[in-house]
Design a protein around this motif. Structure first.
Motif, mmCIF file in Angstrom:
data_model
loop_
_atom_site.group_PDB
_atom_site.id
_atom_site.type_symbol
_atom_site.label_atom_id
_atom_site.label_comp_id
_atom_site.label_asym_id
_atom_site.label_seq_id
_atom_site.Cartn_x
_atom_site.Cartn_y
_atom_site.Cartn_z
ATOM 1 N N UNK A 133 0.112 -1.157 -0.172
ATOM 2 C CA UNK A 133 -0.208 0.074 -0.046
ATOM 3 C C UNK A 133 1.180 1.493 0.111
ATOM 4 N N UNK A 134 2.210 1.372 0.118
ATOM 5 C CA UNK A 134 3.330 2.309 -0.144
ATOM 6 C C UNK A 134 4.104 2.201 -1.103
ATOM 7 N N UNK A 135 4.075 3.834 -1.965
ATOM 8 C CA UNK A 135 4.746 3.967 -2.921
ATOM 9 C C UNK A 135 6.156 3.748 -2.863
ATOM 10 N N UNK A 136 6.757 4.129 -3.599
ATOM 11 C CA UNK A 136 8.183 3.531 -4.349
ATOM 12 C C UNK A 136 9.115 4.673 -2.354
ATOM 13 N N UNK A 137 9.396 5.844 -2.650
ATOM 14 C CA UNK A 137 9.666 6.828 -1.791
ATOM 15 C C UNK A 137 9.441 5.964 0.088
ATOM 16 N N UNK A 138 8.037 5.606 -0.421
ATOM 17 C CA UNK A 138 7.671 5.492 1.437
ATOM 18 C C UNK A 138 8.192 4.044 1.601
ATOM 19 N N UNK A 139 8.122 3.026 0.907
ATOM 20 C CA UNK A 139 8.631 2.036 0.848
ATOM 21 C C UNK A 139 10.277 2.190 1.183
ATOM 22 N N UNK A 140 10.760 2.944 0.440
ATOM 23 C CA UNK A 140 12.466 3.445 1.249
ATOM 24 C C UNK A 140 12.252 3.848 2.110
ATOM 25 N N UNK A 141 11.735 5.189 2.637
ATOM 26 C CA UNK A 141 12.451 5.150 4.309
ATOM 27 C C UNK A 141 12.044 4.515 5.185
ATOM 28 N N UNK A 142 10.759 3.274 5.090
ATOM 29 C CA UNK A 142 10.826 2.086 6.134
ATOM 30 C C UNK A 142 11.829 1.787 6.337
ATOM 31 N N UNK A 143 12.672 1.277 5.057
ATOM 32 C CA UNK A 143 14.119 -0.004 5.088
ATOM 33 C C UNK A 143 14.287 1.488 5.986
#
Length: 361
Positions: A133-143
């Motif tokens: 449910x996340x965008x690419x930028x949001x996924x990278x921030x989670x990582x």
């Protein structure tokens, strides 16, 4: 205080040398970027630092302790990969806190650290979402959050922004710079993108064919590249080059190019008749009515081949007598293909490289 040292590190894959005699000291809290073309050994070096690749010879030290034979999980480092590597069945909170739960830390400490990381990265409103449910930028921030929450001695980033579009990459670069200013953790970052390297790094390590070409601040490698390779790699568009032999005349030195073109170098102090590469950057080429070199400037005459309007500037690909060159001009000026133009380059913006060794003169 966390310092990282790579002392004479080599990596062999069979008979192929991937990294050769790599020597580097990284200071506490420093942000160092490894940059270079594909296959230059930058990711292999990072993986050796992480413990994911064995060192063929040499030593890697973290806080003065040799870690060559220390398991990756015991090196107190956190690595962020290109592909995020999130658990799809877990929400953002559980992804960020996974490493802490694996260490069986108290629940209140897990929650405190996770909420702190989420606050730093602007993820508070996303903690219940899953990666799908996340965008690419949001996924990278989670990582990144998963790395921050561990409070490691060293952060390692392996091309973390390469999967993002240009606009999002620009935004994430700014966020990463702010993040480093806030957490002040020693960071090693790998990229093939020289713009990322220039904007993020305290120091840049430029690699080529497994070896270090130059180490320096962004300003140092831009203004005083140590070799023709560095000069051509750093800068966009790339530096222009004219190859020729230095010749002494009554007016001073000149560069006689391979096709007989004579470029007067009024302020050049190279006295021997050596073959060199003369380098000059597109952004240092000023339009002029003058057709000859003068004190403090070198003149290059050319004919426009391609016009690329960019709004704030116009990029011109031109044919000079010695080959193709690229220049930058103000965006409001109009140009025509086939038009003859003249550039003046300040003498202190010229770069001289030995033709045989490629090293700066």
């Amino acid at each position: 205080m966390t310092e990282v040292t790579l002392d004479g590190v080599n990596k062999l894959f069979g008979s192929v040398t991937a990294v050769k005699d790599f020597n580097l000291s990284i200071d506490d809290s420093e942000f160092v970027v490894f940059v270079g073309p594909s296959g230059c050994g930058k990711s292999t070096t990072l993986r050796m630092l992480a413990g994911l690749e064995d060192v063929s010879s040499g030593s890697i030290l973290i806080d003065g302790q040799i870690v060559n034979n220390v398991h990756p999980k015991d090196r107190d480092i956190a690595m962020v990969f290109q592909n995020y590597a999130l658990y799809p069945h877990m929400n953002v909170f559980d992804n960020i806190s996974f490493g802490l739960r694996a260490k069986k830390l108290p629940r209140n400490e897990i929650e405190t650290r996770t909420y702190e990381a989420a606050e730093i990265l602007g993820l508070n409103e996303l903690l219940k979402r899953r990666p799908g449910e996340l965008s690419g930028g949001q996924k990278q921030r989670v990582a990144m959050g998963r790395a921050i929450v561990r409070k490691p001695k060293v952060f390692l980033f392996d091309e973390p922004l390469s999967n993002l579009d240009a606009k999002l990459r620009h935004k994430m670069r700014a966020e990463m710079k702010l993040l480093h200013q806030r957490v002040q953790t020693t960071t090693v970052y790998v990229t093939h993108d020289q713009v990322e390297a220039m904007t993020l790094a305290d120091r840049i390590v430029i690699m080529n064919e497994g070896q270090i070409e130059q180490v320096g601040s962004p300003a140092e490698v831009y203004k005083k590249p140590s070799s023709q390779f560095v000069a051509s790699f750093i800068g966009s568009p790339a530096m222009n080059f004219a190859t020729g032999v230095i010749s002494q005349t009554n007016q001073g030195n000149s560069l006689v190019t391979e096709n007989g073109e004579d470029i007067t170098l009024v302020d050049c102090d190279i006295t021997d008749a050596r073959k060199i590469q003369l380098g000059f950057r597109p952004e240092h080429m000023l339009l002029s009515e003058k057709t000859k070199s003068s004190k403090g400037h070198v003149c290059v005459n050319a004919r426009i081949k391609v016009v690329e309007p960019m709004g704030h500037e116009t990029v011109l690909t031109c044919n000079a007598a010695f080959g193709e060159i690229v220049g930058k001009c103000e965006g409001d000026k109009q140009f025509q293909v086939g038009e003859d133009i003249h550039f003046q380059i300040r003498s202190d913006h010229l770069h001289y490289f030995d033709f045989t060794t490629g090293l700066r003169i």
